[in-house]
Design a protein around this motif. Structure first.
Motif, PDB file in Angstrom:
ATOM      1  N   ALA A  51       2.269  11.666  10.308  1.00 24.57           N
ATOM      2  CA  ALA A  51       2.459  12.454  11.523  1.00 24.57           C
ATOM      3  C   ALA A  51       1.419  12.135  12.588  1.00 24.57           C
ATOM      4  O   ALA A  51       1.543  12.566  13.728  1.00 24.57           O
ATOM      5  N   MET A  52       0.363  11.397  12.230  1.00 24.11           N
ATOM      6  CA  MET A  52      -0.696  11.036  13.166  1.00 24.11           C
ATOM      7  C   MET A  52      -1.157   9.617  12.841  1.00 24.11           C
ATOM      8  O   MET A  52      -0.812   9.064  11.799  1.00 24.11           O
ATOM      9  N   SER A  53      -1.951   9.048  13.733  1.00 26.00           N
ATOM     10  CA  SER A  53      -2.540   7.742  13.453  1.00 26.00           C
ATOM     11  C   SER A  53      -3.581   7.868  12.353  1.00 26.00           C
ATOM     12  O   SER A  53      -4.161   8.922  12.131  1.00 26.00           O
ATOM     13  N   GLY A  54      -3.817   6.770  11.677  1.00 31.40           N
ATOM     14  CA  GLY A  54      -4.887   6.798  10.690  1.00 31.40           C
ATOM     15  C   GLY A  54      -4.442   6.273   9.354  1.00 31.40           C
ATOM     16  O   GLY A  54      -3.313   5.837   9.192  1.00 31.40           O
ATOM     17  N   PRO A  55      -5.366   6.285   8.415  1.00 29.51           N
ATOM     18  CA  PRO A  55      -6.658   6.966   8.447  1.00 29.51           C
ATOM     19  C   PRO A  55      -7.682   6.302   9.381  1.00 29.51           C
ATOM     20  O   PRO A  55      -7.742   5.081   9.467  1.00 29.51           O
ATOM     21  N   LEU A  56      -8.464   7.161  10.037  1.00 33.21           N
ATOM     22  CA  LEU A  56      -9.555   6.727  10.890  1.00 33.21           C
ATOM     23  C   LEU A  56     -10.870   6.891  10.154  1.00 33.21           C
ATOM     24  O   LEU A  56     -10.935   7.518   9.095  1.00 33.21           O
ATOM     25  N   THR A  81       1.081   2.017   6.807  1.00 37.11           N
ATOM     26  CA  THR A  81      -0.136   2.776   7.079  1.00 37.11           C
ATOM     27  C   THR A  81      -1.144   1.835   7.714  1.00 37.11           C
ATOM     28  O   THR A  81      -1.393   0.745   7.197  1.00 37.11           O
ATOM     29  N   ILE A  82      -1.706   2.234   8.843  1.00 40.21           N
ATOM     30  CA  ILE A  82      -2.650   1.378   9.559  1.00 40.21           C
ATOM     31  C   ILE A  82      -4.025   2.025   9.546  1.00 40.21           C
ATOM     32  O   ILE A  82      -4.209   3.123  10.099  1.00 40.21           O
ATOM     33  N   ALA A  83      -4.981   1.381   8.890  1.00 39.76           N
ATOM     34  CA  ALA A  83      -6.371   1.837   8.910  1.00 39.76           C
ATOM     35  C   ALA A  83      -6.989   1.417  10.234  1.00 39.76           C
ATOM     36  O   ALA A  83      -6.976   0.238  10.585  1.00 39.76           O
ATOM     37  N   LEU A  84      -7.543   2.393  10.965  1.00 36.47           N
ATOM     38  CA  LEU A  84      -8.075   2.149  12.306  1.00 36.47           C
ATOM     39  C   LEU A  84      -9.524   2.590  12.389  1.00 36.47           C
ATOM     40  O   LEU A  84      -9.957   3.469  11.644  1.00 36.47           O
ATOM     41  N   PRO A  85     -10.286   2.003  13.300  1.00 40.30           N
ATOM     42  CA  PRO A  85     -11.649   2.499  13.496  1.00 40.30           C
ATOM     43  C   PRO A  85     -11.627   3.886  14.137  1.00 40.30           C
ATOM     44  O   PRO A  85     -10.728   4.197  14.927  1.00 40.30           O
ATOM     45  N   LEU A 113      -0.154  -1.383   3.670  1.00 39.94           N
ATOM     46  CA  LEU A 113      -1.362  -0.876   4.300  1.00 39.94           C
ATOM     47  C   LEU A 113      -1.947  -2.011   5.129  1.00 39.94           C
ATOM     48  O   LEU A 113      -2.192  -3.102   4.618  1.00 39.94           O
ATOM     49  N   ILE A 114      -2.172  -1.758   6.416  1.00 36.24           N
ATOM     50  CA  ILE A 114      -2.693  -2.771   7.323  1.00 36.24           C
ATOM     51  C   ILE A 114      -4.123  -2.400   7.697  1.00 36.24           C
ATOM     52  O   ILE A 114      -4.389  -1.292   8.172  1.00 36.24           O
ATOM     53  N   SER A 115      -5.035  -3.312   7.477  1.00 34.52           N
ATOM     54  CA  SER A 115      -6.450  -3.108   7.789  1.00 34.52           C
ATOM     55  C   SER A 115      -6.746  -3.687   9.165  1.00 34.52           C
ATOM     56  O   SER A 115      -6.880  -4.895   9.333  1.00 34.52           O
ATOM     57  N   ALA A 116      -6.826  -2.804  10.193  1.00 34.73           N
ATOM     58  CA  ALA A 116      -7.051  -3.250  11.562  1.00 34.73           C
ATOM     59  C   ALA A 116      -8.527  -3.563  11.799  1.00 34.73           C
ATOM     60  O   ALA A 116      -9.416  -3.050  11.108  1.00 34.73           O
ATOM     61  N   ARG A 117      -8.784  -4.380  12.766  1.00 37.08           N
ATOM     62  CA  ARG A 117     -10.152  -4.780  13.097  1.00 37.08           C
ATOM     63  C   ARG A 117     -11.029  -3.551  13.387  1.00 37.08           C
ATOM     64  O   ARG A 117     -10.624  -2.639  14.098  1.00 37.08           O
ATOM     65  N   GLY A 144      -5.514  -7.333   8.842  1.00 33.18           N
ATOM     66  CA  GLY A 144      -5.434  -7.540  10.279  1.00 33.18           C
ATOM     67  C   GLY A 144      -4.012  -7.555  10.799  1.00 33.18           C
ATOM     68  O   GLY A 144      -3.082  -7.949  10.090  1.00 33.18           O
ATOM     69  N   ARG A 145      -3.846  -7.083  12.028  1.00 34.25           N
ATOM     70  CA  ARG A 145      -2.564  -7.222  12.702  1.00 34.25           C
ATOM     71  C   ARG A 145      -2.421  -8.663  13.208  1.00 34.25           C
ATOM     72  O   ARG A 145      -3.303  -9.484  13.016  1.00 34.25           O
ATOM     73  N   VAL A 146      -1.314  -8.966  13.838  1.00 38.66           N
ATOM     74  CA  VAL A 146      -1.052 -10.354  14.253  1.00 38.66           C
ATOM     75  C   VAL A 146      -2.158 -10.838  15.189  1.00 38.66           C
ATOM     76  O   VAL A 146      -2.477 -10.208  16.195  1.00 38.66           O
ATOM     77  N   GLY A 147      -2.779 -11.956  14.822  1.00 42.66           N
ATOM     78  CA  GLY A 147      -3.823 -12.548  15.633  1.00 42.66           C
ATOM     79  C   GLY A 147      -5.132 -11.784  15.650  1.00 42.66           C
ATOM     80  O   GLY A 147      -5.981 -12.032  16.515  1.00 42.66           O
ATOM     81  N   GLU A 148      -5.327 -10.900  14.689  1.00 43.38           N
ATOM     82  CA  GLU A 148      -6.499 -10.026  14.674  1.00 43.38           C
ATOM     83  C   GLU A 148      -7.302 -10.231  13.397  1.00 43.38           C
ATOM     84  O   GLU A 148      -6.744 -10.419  12.322  1.00 43.38           O
ATOM     85  N   GLU A 149      -8.620 -10.152  13.522  1.00 42.68           N
ATOM     86  CA  GLU A 149      -9.468 -10.161  12.335  1.00 42.68           C
ATOM     87  C   GLU A 149      -9.313  -8.841  11.587  1.00 42.68           C
ATOM     88  O   GLU A 149      -9.048  -7.801  12.200  1.00 42.68           O
ATOM     89  N   PRO A 150      -9.493  -8.838  10.265  1.00 37.64           N
ATOM     90  CA  PRO A 150      -9.314  -7.593   9.509  1.00 37.64           C
ATOM     91  C   PRO A 150     -10.525  -6.684   9.619  1.00 37.64           C
ATOM     92  O   PRO A 150     -11.624  -7.105   9.994  1.00 37.64           O
ATOM     93  N   GLY A 151     -10.303  -5.425   9.274  1.00 39.27           N
ATOM     94  CA  GLY A 151     -11.415  -4.527   9.016  1.00 39.27           C
ATOM     95  C   GLY A 151     -11.887  -4.718   7.590  1.00 39.27           C
ATOM     96  O   GLY A 151     -11.463  -5.646   6.891  1.00 39.27           O
TER      97      GLY A 151
END
Length: 251
Positions: A51-56, A81-85, A113-117, A144-151
């Protein structure tokens, strides 16, 4: 420590008529559970909706699933699920706790599960099964998302059958992770990693034979009535194809 705390709970039991009922289907905060149309053979189906972005950073999420004797349950998710800073640099944690009774069956099949920068997430999955329980558990992680380094992503998976550990493994990737995760012995140039854990009573006396399932995927027997498929791929789409093919071949 800041961050959102949320827990979702599922309990599935046999309804006495050949189907499965869900006396407990609770969720709060960013975790929302929705029951969907029942599957074949009396299987209940639940979808986890973010229901929200995250986990942050700093968030603490948990999903607890209990499957009783004779119940059949399939759990998926509506999207990746996108892990975000977050606003803080605290680590986020996502815990999955699974308990399947003798004669119960669970298919745990979430989206990747996608680990965003810039993110920092620790995922822990504990599955405790009775000797006569059945489980299909899929994990997919995309760095990482497309063209992005991972977290940074740390993932631990523990599976016990009858109180005995059949699998206990941990993988850490991304900035600050122990050296070698992106070397040729681990992921190399691939940025998607996944696994299937299969627990079936018949594997106790008839273990699956170890074999290569394709470019980037392998099947191996585990101690007790279990088997493990591991796969790596350049991206999430090709990873899913490898795991789907592996599941069809083992079934």
């Amino acid at each position: 420590m800041s961050g959102v705390r949320a827990t979702a709970r599922i309990r599935a039991v046999a309804d006495g008529r050949g189907g499965t009922s869900l006396p407990v289907l609770e969720s709060d905060g960013p975790l929302a559970l929705r029951r969907t149309r029942a599957g074949s053979g009396g299987e209940a189906r639940v979808v986890l909706v973010g229901a929200m972005s995250g986990p942050l950073g700093g968030d603490r999420f948990a999903v607890e699933t209990v499957v009783g004797s004779g119940a059949r349950l399939r759990v998926g998710s509506a999207a990746a699920t996108i892990a975000l800073p977050g606003q803080t640099k605290d680590e986020a944690r996502y815990e999955v706790r699974i308990d399947v009774a003798d004669g119960g069956e669970l298919h745990w099949l979430p989206e990747p599960l996608i680990s965003a920068r810039g993110s920092d997430l620790h995922v822990v999955t504990h599955a405790d099964l009775a000797p006569g329980a059945r489980l299909v558990l899929r994990e997919e992680q995309v760095l990482g998302r497309v063209g992005e380094e991972p977290g940074r992503l740390t993932s631990r998976l523990v599976v016990r059958v009858g109180g005995r550990a059949v699998l206990d493994q941990e993988l850490a990737c991304g900035p600050g992770a122990p050296g070698g995760w992106d070397g040729p012995a681990v992921l190399g140039d691939d940025r998607a990693v996944g696994q299937l854990v299969l627990v079936r009573p018949e594997f106790e006396n008839r273990p699956v034979p170890a074999r290569i399932l394709g470019d980037g995927a392998a099947l191996m027997p585990l101690a007790g009535p279990a088997a493990l498929v591991t796969a790596v791929a350049p991206d999430g789409l090709r990873l899913r194809r490898l795991l789907d093919d592996a599941l069809n071949r083992v079934v």
